[in-house]
Design a protein around this motif. Structure first.
Motif, PDB file in Angstrom:
ATOM      1  N   ILE A 262       0.856  -1.184   0.000  1.00 24.25           N
ATOM      2  CA  ILE A 262       0.000   0.000   0.000  1.00 24.25           C
ATOM      3  C   ILE A 262       0.886   1.225   0.000  1.00 24.25           C
ATOM      4  O   ILE A 262       1.707   1.419   0.898  1.00 24.25           O
ATOM      5  N   THR A 263       0.704   2.078  -1.008  1.00 28.49           N
ATOM      6  CA  THR A 263       1.558   3.259  -1.143  1.00 28.49           C
ATOM      7  C   THR A 263       0.815   4.559  -0.885  1.00 28.49           C
ATOM      8  O   THR A 263       1.439   5.620  -0.840  1.00 28.49           O
ATOM      9  N   VAL A 264      -0.512   4.495  -0.716  1.00 30.80           N
ATOM     10  CA  VAL A 264      -1.275   5.719  -0.437  1.00 30.80           C
ATOM     11  C   VAL A 264      -1.185   6.045   1.046  1.00 30.80           C
ATOM     12  O   VAL A 264      -0.839   5.189   1.865  1.00 30.80           O
ATOM     13  N   PRO A 265      -1.495   7.281   1.454  1.00 31.51           N
ATOM     14  CA  PRO A 265      -1.479   7.638   2.875  1.00 31.51           C
ATOM     15  C   PRO A 265      -2.531   6.839   3.659  1.00 31.51           C
ATOM     16  O   PRO A 265      -3.663   6.676   3.201  1.00 31.51           O
ATOM     17  N   VAL A 266      -2.137   6.355   4.824  1.00 35.91           N
ATOM     18  CA  VAL A 266      -3.037   5.561   5.667  1.00 35.91           C
ATOM     19  C   VAL A 266      -2.963   6.074   7.100  1.00 35.91           C
ATOM     20  O   VAL A 266      -1.876   6.324   7.628  1.00 35.91           O
ATOM     21  N   MET A 267      -4.137   6.205   7.728  1.00 46.09           N
ATOM     22  CA  MET A 267      -4.229   6.525   9.150  1.00 46.09           C
ATOM     23  C   MET A 267      -4.956   5.396   9.857  1.00 46.09           C
ATOM     24  O   MET A 267      -6.035   4.961   9.419  1.00 46.09           O
ATOM     25  N   GLY A 268      -4.394   4.914  10.935  1.00 51.74           N
ATOM     26  CA  GLY A 268      -5.043   3.910  11.774  1.00 51.74           C
ATOM     27  C   GLY A 268      -5.492   4.537  13.077  1.00 51.74           C
ATOM     28  O   GLY A 268      -4.747   5.307  13.692  1.00 51.74           O
ATOM     29  N   VAL A 269      -6.723   4.201  13.496  1.00 53.00           N
ATOM     30  CA  VAL A 269      -7.266   4.721  14.759  1.00 53.00           C
ATOM     31  C   VAL A 269      -7.815   3.550  15.555  1.00 53.00           C
ATOM     32  O   VAL A 269      -8.634   2.771  15.055  1.00 53.00           O
ATOM     33  N   TRP A 270      -7.373   3.440  16.786  1.00 52.42           N
ATOM     34  CA  TRP A 270      -7.810   2.368  17.688  1.00 52.42           C
ATOM     35  C   TRP A 270      -8.232   2.988  19.011  1.00 52.42           C
ATOM     36  O   TRP A 270      -7.634   3.982  19.446  1.00 52.42           O
ATOM     37  N   SER A 271      -9.259   2.419  19.646  1.00 53.37           N
ATOM     38  CA  SER A 271      -9.758   2.955  20.925  1.00 53.37           C
ATOM     39  C   SER A 271      -9.428   2.010  22.072  1.00 53.37           C
ATOM     40  O   SER A 271      -9.498   0.781  21.928  1.00 53.37           O
ATOM     41  N   ASP A 272      -9.081   2.591  23.212  1.00 60.97           N
ATOM     42  CA  ASP A 272      -8.569   1.778  24.312  1.00 60.97           C
ATOM     43  C   ASP A 272      -9.633   0.929  24.995  1.00 60.97           C
ATOM     44  O   ASP A 272      -9.311   0.044  25.787  1.00 60.97           O
ATOM     45  N   GLY A 273     -10.911   1.161  24.690  1.00 53.09           N
ATOM     46  CA  GLY A 273     -11.976   0.340  25.268  1.00 53.09           C
ATOM     47  C   GLY A 273     -12.490  -0.724  24.315  1.00 53.09           C
ATOM     48  O   GLY A 273     -13.575  -1.289  24.540  1.00 53.09           O
ATOM     49  N   ASP A 274     -11.740  -1.022  23.264  1.00 52.16           N
ATOM     50  CA  ASP A 274     -12.178  -2.006  22.277  1.00 52.16           C
ATOM     51  C   ASP A 274     -12.084  -3.410  22.857  1.00 52.16           C
ATOM     52  O   ASP A 274     -11.009  -3.863  23.246  1.00 52.16           O
ATOM     53  N   ARG A 275     -13.227  -4.104  22.896  1.00 52.96           N
ATOM     54  CA  ARG A 275     -13.273  -5.455  23.460  1.00 52.96           C
ATOM     55  C   ARG A 275     -12.808  -6.524  22.482  1.00 52.96           C
ATOM     56  O   ARG A 275     -12.570  -7.667  22.878  1.00 52.96           O
ATOM     57  N   TYR A 276     -12.704  -6.194  21.209  1.00 51.54           N
ATOM     58  CA  TYR A 276     -12.554  -7.214  20.178  1.00 51.54           C
ATOM     59  C   TYR A 276     -11.220  -7.165  19.449  1.00 51.54           C
ATOM     60  O   TYR A 276     -10.877  -8.105  18.741  1.00 51.54           O
ATOM     61  N   LEU A 277     -10.493  -6.079  19.611  1.00 52.71           N
ATOM     62  CA  LEU A 277      -9.277  -5.881  18.836  1.00 52.71           C
ATOM     63  C   LEU A 277      -8.153  -5.360  19.714  1.00 52.71           C
ATOM     64  O   LEU A 277      -8.335  -4.399  20.468  1.00 52.71           O
ATOM     65  N   ALA A 278      -6.996  -5.993  19.604  1.00 49.44           N
ATOM     66  CA  ALA A 278      -5.828  -5.589  20.382  1.00 49.44           C
ATOM     67  C   ALA A 278      -5.141  -4.398  19.712  1.00 49.44           C
ATOM     68  O   ALA A 278      -5.166  -4.265  18.488  1.00 49.44           O
ATOM     69  N   GLU A 279      -4.539  -3.568  20.517  1.00 45.97           N
ATOM     70  CA  GLU A 279      -3.860  -2.396  19.967  1.00 45.97           C
ATOM     71  C   GLU A 279      -2.724  -2.787  19.035  1.00 45.97           C
ATOM     72  O   GLU A 279      -2.473  -2.120  18.027  1.00 45.97           O
ATOM     73  N   SER A 280      -2.055  -3.892  19.334  1.00 47.36           N
ATOM     74  CA  SER A 280      -0.888  -4.287  18.543  1.00 47.36           C
ATOM     75  C   SER A 280      -1.221  -4.509  17.080  1.00 47.36           C
ATOM     76  O   SER A 280      -0.411  -4.187  16.189  1.00 47.36           O
ATOM     77  N   GLN A 281      -2.425  -5.039  16.782  1.00 42.98           N
ATOM     78  CA  GLN A 281      -2.747  -5.308  15.383  1.00 42.98           C
ATOM     79  C   GLN A 281      -2.914  -4.018  14.574  1.00 42.98           C
ATOM     80  O   GLN A 281      -2.764  -4.033  13.362  1.00 42.98           O
TER      81      GLN A 281
END
Length: 283
Positions: free
Chosen positions: A219-238
């Motif tokens: 992927i060469t286009v600009p990408v922003m990732g946003v994760w919330s600290d109360g997410d029950r289903y997804l770990a921050e590391s991913q």
């Protein structure tokens, strides 16, 4: 002569035919296009606190109900919900609206679809914002923390049984699992309709191979990732590790004090972050 403000912000609903389905698509505003892609068990209304802000900020919003969701039509076969169909649906939506390039924003399953859409159509993506779900390889290699949080993806593979358990005792499992109150009533009202819950679960059933690591296009286009600290289903590391898999410009932001649905719980923060990012990567 410029148009009146209320005319610039007018919202229309389009029915767009794709392969095997008709999608209901909200379109509003003028300016660079922003394609908003929802996840499970949502529809385009999960963006209701972002759409007015984006329009006011000078963007044209395109927010479809995915096949099987909201007011879009309901293919019955599991294979109809494979990522190849879901990403092609987005291509056909942009084509029908004569959009050459758009900013893409995806949440939950919409983020997964957005990753695949971006990888396969980089010439049509101004920027990509992944909310909650990171790059599919980072998710697959997320380690024990992610596997423990994602146990439900295995449980959802059981046909019929999953549906019965989710709906039992007035949808108690859904309410408990999501921890949502206002949204749960919206979801239940929509998924009571015949076939709608199964359509949502078919996202998991048709794409179970996502748990396997594989090679993906760069992927060469600009990408922003946003994760919330109360997410029950997804770990921050991913999400954090996704930065290593993006060759273009990468940003990561951590949303504090919010659940998986942070765009609803922290709309002012989400809108400011999103609008600043999109304007920074204007065409």
């Amino acid at each position: 002569m410029s148009k009146p403000s209320n005319e610039r912000q007018a919202i229309e609903h389009h029915t767009i035919a794709v392969h095997g389905a008709n999608l209901q698509v909200l379109v509003g505003g003028e300016g660079p296009e922003v394609l908003l892609v929802h996840g499970f068990p949502d529809d385009h209304t999960v963006w209701r606190k972002q759409i007015p802000a984006l329009i006011q900020a000078g963007f044209r919003v395109i927010a479809p109900d995915l096949r099987g969701f909201g007011e879009s039509s309901l293919p019955k076969s599991k294979s109809a919900y494979h990522l190849s169909h879901l990403t092609n649906d987005l291509v056909m939506v942009l084509d029908a609206l004569h959009v050459e390039k758009a900013h893409v924003v995806g949440h939950d399953w919409g983020a997964i679809i957005g990753w695949f859409f971006t990888m396969g159509n980089q010439d049509r993506v101004l920027s990509y914002t992944a909310m909650s779900v990171g790059h599919p390889l980072a998710y697959a290699k997320g380690g024990l923390a992610q596997k423990l949080k994602g146990w439900y993806t295995v449980a959802f593979q059981l046909p019929w049984v999953s549906e019965v358990l989710i709906k039992a005792a007035n949808w108690t499992a859904l309410r408990t699992f999501t921890g949502q109150t206002e949204e749960a009533e919206r979801w239940i009202d929509r998924m009571r309709r015949p076939g709608r819950l199964t359509a949502g679960l078919n996202l998991y059933r048709a794409n179970v191979d996502l748990i396997l690591a594989r090679k993906y296009p760069e992927i060469t286009v600009p990408v922003m990732g946003v994760w919330s600290d109360g997410d029950r289903y997804l770990a921050e590391s991913q999400m954090v590790e996704s930065g290593k898999l993006v060759k273009g410009p990468w940003e990561y932001h951590r949303m504090e004090g919010a659940s998986h649905w942070f765009q609803l719980e922290k709309p002012m923060e989400t809108n400011a972050l999103l609008i600043n990012y999109l304007k920074h990567h204007a065409a």
